[in-house]
Design an enzyme around this catalytic site. Structure first.
Site, PDB file in Angstrom:
ATOM      1  N   ARG A 142       0.862  -1.180   0.000  1.00 27.29           N
ATOM      2  CA  ARG A 142       0.000   0.000   0.000  1.00 27.29           C
ATOM      3  C   ARG A 142       0.898   1.229   0.000  1.00 27.29           C
ATOM      4  NH1 ARG A 142      -2.080  -3.527   3.960  1.00 27.29           N
ATOM      5  NH2 ARG A 142      -4.193  -4.311   3.511  1.00 27.29           N
ATOM      6  N   LYS A 166      -2.165  -2.371   7.976  1.00 28.85           N
ATOM      7  CA  LYS A 166      -3.314  -1.889   8.731  1.00 28.85           C
ATOM      8  C   LYS A 166      -3.437  -2.622  10.058  1.00 28.85           C
ATOM      9  CE  LYS A 166      -6.203  -0.553   4.774  1.00 28.85           C
ATOM     10  NZ  LYS A 166      -7.500  -0.785   4.099  1.00 28.85           N
ATOM     11  N   HIS A 242      -2.895   2.589  -5.860  1.00 27.41           N
ATOM     12  CA  HIS A 242      -3.485   1.272  -5.673  1.00 27.41           C
ATOM     13  C   HIS A 242      -3.490   0.465  -6.968  1.00 27.41           C
ATOM     14  CE1 HIS A 242      -4.740  -0.032  -1.782  1.00 27.41           C
ATOM     15  NE2 HIS A 242      -5.739  -0.742  -2.254  1.00 27.41           N
ATOM     16  N   ARG A 245      -0.740  -1.945  -6.888  1.00 33.52           N
ATOM     17  CA  ARG A 245      -1.049  -3.054  -5.973  1.00 33.52           C
ATOM     18  C   ARG A 245      -2.000  -4.048  -6.645  1.00 33.52           C
ATOM     19  NH1 ARG A 245      -1.308  -4.571  -0.465  1.00 33.52           N
ATOM     20  NH2 ARG A 245      -3.401  -5.000   0.349  1.00 33.52           N
ATOM     21  N   HIS A 268      -4.078  -9.153   3.459  1.00 31.86           N
ATOM     22  CA  HIS A 268      -5.520  -9.169   3.641  1.00 31.86           C
ATOM     23  C   HIS A 268      -5.881 -10.076   4.810  1.00 31.86           C
ATOM     24  CE1 HIS A 268      -6.401  -7.948  -0.798  1.00 31.86           C
ATOM     25  NE2 HIS A 268      -6.180  -6.904  -0.024  1.00 31.86           N
ATOM     26  N   TYR A 277      -9.598 -10.375  -6.992  1.00 38.75           N
ATOM     27  CA  TYR A 277      -8.598 -10.332  -8.050  1.00 38.75           C
ATOM     28  C   TYR A 277      -8.754 -11.492  -9.019  1.00 38.75           C
ATOM     29  CZ  TYR A 277      -6.343  -6.749  -5.251  1.00 38.75           C
ATOM     30  OH  TYR A 277      -6.084  -5.608  -4.550  1.00 38.75           O
TER      31      TYR A 277
END
Length: 297
Positions: A142, A166, A242, A245, A268, A277
């Site tokens: 990110r 995150k 993004h 990514r 994730h 994806y």
């Protein structure tokens, strides 16, 4: 109190907290305008009415923004029940709208190569830009993880980088050969030159004053380089941080990578986030079939 809980217990990012604060301020303002001054007086009708007002406002919020706002409100009410501040959860039966699933925008490999080549290497700043873009595409980081990376997070001999994601989660990811080469060139020359203008920082990517590169500046670098490469910078197909990514994940899956491996590489929490994806790859297969197969139409 609830926002403190989100900060300490759940470790949400500053950007997410800012969004939650804005959503909850709007909610409190709406309740106050209706004569409701405490959570114990809130009814399910107040919550559902608030959600409906968000969808039909002027201008109306997007489904994704409404979903986030309703989720923030539900989280507040659940927290109030757990803390014994209220006896009932007035938001229990209110469900946030499900935003339409949008496929991530991914570049073709040839477009990524054009983008990276357009960064140039004629100055310290261009060498930095090339290293940043190679790092983003080579690790799937990110933008916040890239600009937050410290020199000690890199082990270029091993070809790895430690990313701080995150919720305070960290993950070790491989760094490809091209990205390692670009980072070595930057660290052993251009970064030293840029750092001389600053007061010293452990961050990998520096600005022209020798300080840490910001997310906004990193976005501007990508925008400028994409424009130079002839890639779209406006509209629905515009290149964004993004995008690299998304391209990283899509190209891994195109190459046969297992979706759970890609999940770990992207950081994730749930594999369902990563599975979007696979839809990109399926869509590409359909396009090839539609143009190549004699009985496709």
């Amino acid at each position: 109190m609830y926002l403190d809980h989100l900060t300490v217990e759940r470790g949400l990012s500053a950007n997410t907290l800012t969004s939650y604060r804005r959503d909850l301020d709007r909610y409190v303002h709406t309740l106050t305008a209706s004569g409701v001054t405490d959570l114990a007086s809130v009814t399910p009708g107040h919550v559902s009415g608030y959600a409906g007002a968000l969808r039909g406002g002027t201008p109306p919020l997007s489904p994704a923004s409404v979903a986030r706002a309703v989720s923030a409100v539900r989280g507040l009410h659940r927290f109030a029940v757990r803390e014994g501040l209220v006896s009932d959860d007035a938001s229990r039966d209110v469900r946030p709208p499900v935003p339409p699933r949008r496929l991530p925008k991914a570049l073709d490999v040839s477009d990524v190569e054009r983008l990276l080549a357009a960064a140039g290497e004629a100055s310290a700043l261009e060498v930095r830009d090339r290293a940043l873009l190679e790092f983003l595409y080579g690790t799937g980081a990110r933008i916040s993880e890239a600009v937050g990376a410290a020199v000690d997070d890199l082990d270029l001999d091993e070809g790895t980088a430690l990313l701080h994601g995150k919720g305070g989660r960290t993950r070790l990811v491989p760094v490809g050969g091209y990205a390692c080469a670009a980072l070595r060139t930057y660290l052993h020359g251009a970064r030293i030159e840029l750092a001389a203008a600053g007061r010293g920082t452990p961050r990998v990517f520096l600005n022209a004053r020798g300080g840490p590169l910001s997310r906004q500046s990193a976005w501007a670098i990508l925008h400028r380089t994409a424009e130079r490469a002839g890639l779209p910078v406006e509209g629905p197909r515009a290149v964004s941080p993004h995008t690299l990514r998304h391209s990283y994940a899509t190209h891994l899956l195109d190459g046969g990578a297992d979706v759970r491996v890609v999940q770990e590489l992207l950081g994730h929490a749930s594999v369902t986030t990563t599975q979007v994806y696979t839809l990109v790859t399926v869509e590409r297969l359909r396009e090839v079939y539609a143009t190549a197969h004699p009985r496709a139409r």
